[in-house]
Design a protein around this motif. Structure first.
Motif, PDB file in Angstrom:
ATOM      1  N   GLU A  68      53.965  36.839  50.711  1.00 43.19           N
ATOM      2  CA  GLU A  68      53.206  36.935  49.462  1.00 43.19           C
ATOM      3  C   GLU A  68      51.703  36.908  49.725  1.00 43.19           C
ATOM      4  OE1 GLU A  68      52.961  34.791  45.059  1.00 43.19           O
ATOM      5  OE2 GLU A  68      53.904  33.756  46.755  1.00 43.19           O
ATOM      6  N   ALA A  69      51.258  36.044  50.644  1.00 38.27           N
ATOM      7  CA  ALA A  69      49.827  35.970  50.943  1.00 38.27           C
ATOM      8  C   ALA A  69      49.320  37.287  51.529  1.00 38.27           C
ATOM      9  CB  ALA A  69      49.555  34.814  51.907  1.00 38.27           C
ATOM     10  N   LYS A  70      50.108  37.889  52.409  1.00 40.33           N
ATOM     11  CA  LYS A  70      49.703  39.176  52.990  1.00 40.33           C
ATOM     12  C   LYS A  70      49.674  40.260  51.923  1.00 40.33           C
ATOM     13  CE  LYS A  70      50.767  39.997  57.156  1.00 40.33           C
ATOM     14  NZ  LYS A  70      49.377  40.219  57.687  1.00 40.33           N
ATOM     15  N   ALA A  71      50.637  40.237  50.997  1.00 40.55           N
ATOM     16  CA  ALA A  71      50.638  41.220  49.914  1.00 40.55           C
ATOM     17  C   ALA A  71      49.399  41.069  49.040  1.00 40.55           C
ATOM     18  CB  ALA A  71      51.909  41.074  49.082  1.00 40.55           C
ATOM     19  N   ASN A  72      48.985  39.838  48.779  1.00 36.18           N
ATOM     20  CA  ASN A  72      47.780  39.624  47.972  1.00 36.18           C
ATOM     21  C   ASN A  72      46.529  40.112  48.704  1.00 36.18           C
ATOM     22  OD1 ASN A  72      49.079  38.485  45.732  1.00 36.18           O
ATOM     23  ND2 ASN A  72      49.125  36.458  46.686  1.00 36.18           N
ATOM     24  N   ARG A  73      46.489  39.956  50.032  1.00 36.86           N
ATOM     25  CA  ARG A  73      45.341  40.474  50.789  1.00 36.86           C
ATOM     26  C   ARG A  73      45.307  42.001  50.741  1.00 36.86           C
ATOM     27  NH1 ARG A  73      46.666  36.252  54.481  1.00 36.86           N
ATOM     28  NH2 ARG A  73      47.803  37.724  55.802  1.00 36.86           N
ATOM     29  N   PHE A  74      46.471  42.618  50.900  1.00 37.35           N
ATOM     30  CA  PHE A  74      46.524  44.078  50.772  1.00 37.35           C
ATOM     31  C   PHE A  74      46.074  44.516  49.379  1.00 37.35           C
ATOM     32  CE2 PHE A  74      49.885  44.178  54.268  1.00 37.35           C
ATOM     33  CZ  PHE A  74      49.012  44.720  55.198  1.00 37.35           C
ATOM     34  N   LEU A  75      46.438  43.743  48.369  1.00 40.89           N
ATOM     35  CA  LEU A  75      46.068  44.094  46.998  1.00 40.89           C
ATOM     36  C   LEU A  75      44.556  44.009  46.800  1.00 40.89           C
ATOM     37  CD1 LEU A  75      46.848  44.799  44.115  1.00 40.89           C
ATOM     38  CD2 LEU A  75      47.274  42.365  43.691  1.00 40.89           C
ATOM     39  N   GLN A  76      43.927  42.988  47.348  1.00 42.55           N
ATOM     40  CA  GLN A  76      42.471  42.874  47.230  1.00 42.55           C
ATOM     41  C   GLN A  76      41.768  44.034  47.927  1.00 42.55           C
ATOM     42  OE1 GLN A  76      41.444  39.006  48.761  1.00 42.55           O
ATOM     43  NE2 GLN A  76      42.470  37.880  47.096  1.00 42.55           N
ATOM     44  N   GLU A  77      42.234  44.391  49.115  1.00 46.20           N
ATOM     45  CA  GLU A  77      41.616  45.507  49.833  1.00 46.20           C
ATOM     46  C   GLU A  77      41.827  46.822  49.091  1.00 46.20           C
ATOM     47  OE1 GLU A  77      42.922  45.638  53.858  1.00 46.20           O
ATOM     48  OE2 GLU A  77      42.620  43.488  54.204  1.00 46.20           O
ATOM     49  N   LEU A  78      43.017  46.995  48.527  1.00 43.03           N
ATOM     50  CA  LEU A  78      43.295  48.235  47.805  1.00 43.03           C
ATOM     51  C   LEU A  78      42.450  48.339  46.539  1.00 43.03           C
ATOM     52  CD1 LEU A  78      44.915  50.821  47.489  1.00 43.03           C
ATOM     53  CD2 LEU A  78      46.757  49.486  46.443  1.00 43.03           C
ATOM     54  N   ASN A  79      42.247  47.228  45.854  1.00 49.33           N
ATOM     55  CA  ASN A  79      41.407  47.253  44.652  1.00 49.33           C
ATOM     56  C   ASN A  79      39.968  47.639  44.987  1.00 49.33           C
ATOM     57  OD1 ASN A  79      43.486  46.551  42.898  1.00 49.33           O
ATOM     58  ND2 ASN A  79      43.128  44.347  43.145  1.00 49.33           N
ATOM     59  N   LYS A  80      39.475  47.198  46.140  1.00 52.43           N
ATOM     60  CA  LYS A  80      38.128  47.598  46.554  1.00 52.43           C
ATOM     61  C   LYS A  80      38.067  49.094  46.858  1.00 52.43           C
ATOM     62  CE  LYS A  80      36.865  43.080  48.486  1.00 52.43           C
ATOM     63  NZ  LYS A  80      36.467  42.330  49.712  1.00 52.43           N
ATOM     64  N   GLU A  81      39.140  49.625  47.450  1.00 52.79           N
ATOM     65  CA  GLU A  81      39.162  51.055  47.756  1.00 52.79           C
ATOM     66  C   GLU A  81      39.242  51.899  46.485  1.00 52.79           C
ATOM     67  OE1 GLU A  81      38.886  52.733  50.638  1.00 52.79           O
ATOM     68  OE2 GLU A  81      38.418  50.833  51.637  1.00 52.79           O
ATOM     69  N   THR A  82      39.974  51.415  45.491  1.00 58.70           N
ATOM     70  CA  THR A  82      40.096  52.193  44.250  1.00 58.70           C
ATOM     71  C   THR A  82      38.767  52.299  43.513  1.00 58.70           C
ATOM     72  OG1 THR A  82      40.799  50.173  43.098  1.00 58.70           O
ATOM     73  CG2 THR A  82      42.522  51.622  43.945  1.00 58.70           C
ATOM     74  N   GLU A  83      37.880  51.327  43.713  1.00 51.18           N
ATOM     75  CA  GLU A  83      36.554  51.424  43.093  1.00 51.18           C
ATOM     76  C   GLU A  83      35.752  52.578  43.679  1.00 51.18           C
ATOM     77  OE1 GLU A  83      34.752  47.649  43.629  1.00 51.18           O
ATOM     78  OE2 GLU A  83      36.130  46.580  42.269  1.00 51.18           O
ATOM     79  N   LYS A  84      36.020  52.909  44.946  1.00 51.83           N
ATOM     80  CA  LYS A  84      35.315  54.032  45.573  1.00 51.83           C
ATOM     81  C   LYS A  84      35.913  55.377  45.169  1.00 51.83           C
ATOM     82  CE  LYS A  84      34.513  51.165  49.686  1.00 51.83           C
ATOM     83  NZ  LYS A  84      34.732  51.056  51.164  1.00 51.83           N
ATOM     84  N   TYR A  85      37.202  55.367  44.808  1.00 51.86           N
ATOM     85  CA  TYR A  85      37.893  56.615  44.449  1.00 51.86           C
ATOM     86  C   TYR A  85      38.514  56.439  43.064  1.00 51.86           C
ATOM     87  CZ  TYR A  85      37.561  57.091  49.530  1.00 51.86           C
ATOM     88  OH  TYR A  85      37.111  57.134  50.821  1.00 51.86           O
TER      89      TYR A  85
END
Length: 444
Positions: A68-85
């Protein structure tokens, strides 16, 4: 109408009764059929679900997923990427993450040529990674998919589903018991991207004129045995809705649907059919009405012919698939399922599918679900000929259906004994009585 026009039946009591009360009998049989169908929603008229494929063994799998912790880290990184695209999918980030997790990662390009306007087209890219089986030879595969939805998409976001899928890929890559390849697929443009990927994966012939240019895949895994599509809008969901309706009303094998419901129950995740939880007292009148509403809602969805998720496009290729949809709406104060609970459900699903030795075939492909643990088989909906009845003259075959009476004299009519076969059904009758079994003479 051969029975009524047969010269030998003129003046018969049965033909006279049928002709005299034709309209009344037709309306009566229609009403009986409607009442029978409505009664099927009650538990006394349907059946409890069970597993026909014993190789699934869902009760023997102990969940080990703790990502779960790793999934939340992936989610934070993905949310930052979606702001760029804001309007496209971050292909480079997804491809880099899958490669870091040890997957064979590839991209798939496709183009839609809009048929209603000249020189107008839309392009898209899918990203998929393949976890090669350690104990197999890439002869079979399982698909975990999730549609990417940009911030400007009219649909609910699906970033938690992609993050959970990446966390599962990391966990699965550390295990040694996989006998099937696992494909992690992220599609663009909803069902359009999924359809393009499936056509390319199965080597479909291009259309003429080309509307969907589905491109080519660089690499493939083995034949797909089953697929699970993920639609999770948030990290916490009130319940999980198992969607199974496919294109043109096609359905997956019932064992796959039962597997998801059984694992959700084991992990204490509230699960529903058509976003309707099971009634606490299904044997009461209110319980029957509740299950009837669920049943009619599912029938209405199948009648439209539109799949309830990306999973519906797999069915046309003979692949059983469902969508696990996390829903935010729920009762106040109820328990919420986290990515840990959902991850363990998906872990158990993939491990059970990993045990399969052949494609789904033993359970039902035609069924109706009034509740998560109840089903109505096709044998309860269609008619079943009753035992032989001696009501008509010899060698007469009477088939009574709604609004019509027809005779079916098979070639062996004159060989049968003086026994009448009376078939009463609700609907069309398409089969004739079987020919008599010839017995060999005894040798004295």
């Amino acid at each position: 109408m051969g029975l009524l026009t047969d010269p030998g039946m003129e003046g018969g009591w049965l033909s006279n009764v049928l002709l005299a009360h034709e309209k009344i009998l037709s309306v009566l049989l229609y009403c009986v059929g409607a009442i029978w169908f409505l009664a099927l929603a009650h538990n006394s008229m349907n059946h409890e679900t069970y597993f026909s494929e014993n190789a699934l063994l869902p009760g023997l799998v102990h969940g080990e997923f703790m990502g779960e912790a790793k999934a939340n880290r992936f989610l934070q990184e993905l949310n930052k990427e979606t702001e760029k695209y804001p309007s496209t999918m971050p292909h480079a980030w997804l491809q880099a993450k899958m490669t870091q997790l040890g997957l064979d990662t590839y991209t798939h390009n496709f183009t839609l040529h809009y048929p209603m306007a000249a020189n107008k087209s839309f392009t898209g890219n899918n990203v998929y990674g393949i976890l090669r089986a350690v104990r197999g030879s890439s002869s079979e595969s399982i698909v975990l998919s999730a549609p990417y939805r940009a911030p400007r998409s009219p649909h609910l976001g699906n970033a938690p589903a992609i993050a959970l899928m990446l966390a599962l890929a990391h966990f699965f890559s550390e295990q040694l018991y996989w006998a099937k390849d696992i494909i992690f697929l992220v599609t663009e443009h909803e069902q359009l991207g999924m359809e393009a990927w499936l056509q390319s994966y199965h080597g479909s012939l291009p259309q003429s004129p080309p509307v969907l240019d589905f491109g080519k895949l660089i690499a493939r895994a083995g034949p797909i045995q089953a697929a699970v599509n993920l639609e999770i809008p948030e990290s916490f969901v009130s319940h999980v809705d198992i969607r199974y309706e496919g294109l043109n009303g096609q359905l997956p094998n019932l064992d796959l649907v039962n597997l998801l419901h059984r694992l959700c129950h084991r992990e204490s995740v509230e699960h529903t059919v058509r976003n309707r939880a099971d009634h606490r007292k299904p044997d009461t009148a209110s319980g029957w009405l509740h299950q009837l509403h669920t049943l009619l809602s599912s029938i209405a969805t199948q009648a439209t012919g539109v799949p309830s998720g990306n999973h519906g496009l797999f069915h046309r290729y003979g692949i059983s698939a469902v969508t696990v949809s996390g829903e935010r709406v729920g009762r106040a104060g109820g328990r919420r399922a986290t990515l840990l609970h959902l991850g363990r459900v998906l872990e158990g699903t993939c491990r059970s599918l990993n045990n399969l030795l052949e494609r789904f075939h033993q359970s039902f492909f035609f069924y109706l679900l009034p509740a998560t643990s109840r089903y109505i088989s096709i044998g309860s909906v269609t008619s079943c000929p009753p035992p032989h009845c001696n009501l008509l003259p010899a060698t007469t075959y009477c088939y009574i259906s709604i609004g019509s009476v027809t005779s079916c004299p098979p070639p062996h009519c004159n060989l049968l004994p003086a026994t009448t076969y009376c078939y009463i059904s609700i609907g069309s009758v398409t089969s004739c009585p079987p020919p008599p079994v010839a017995t060999s003479p005894q040798v004295l």
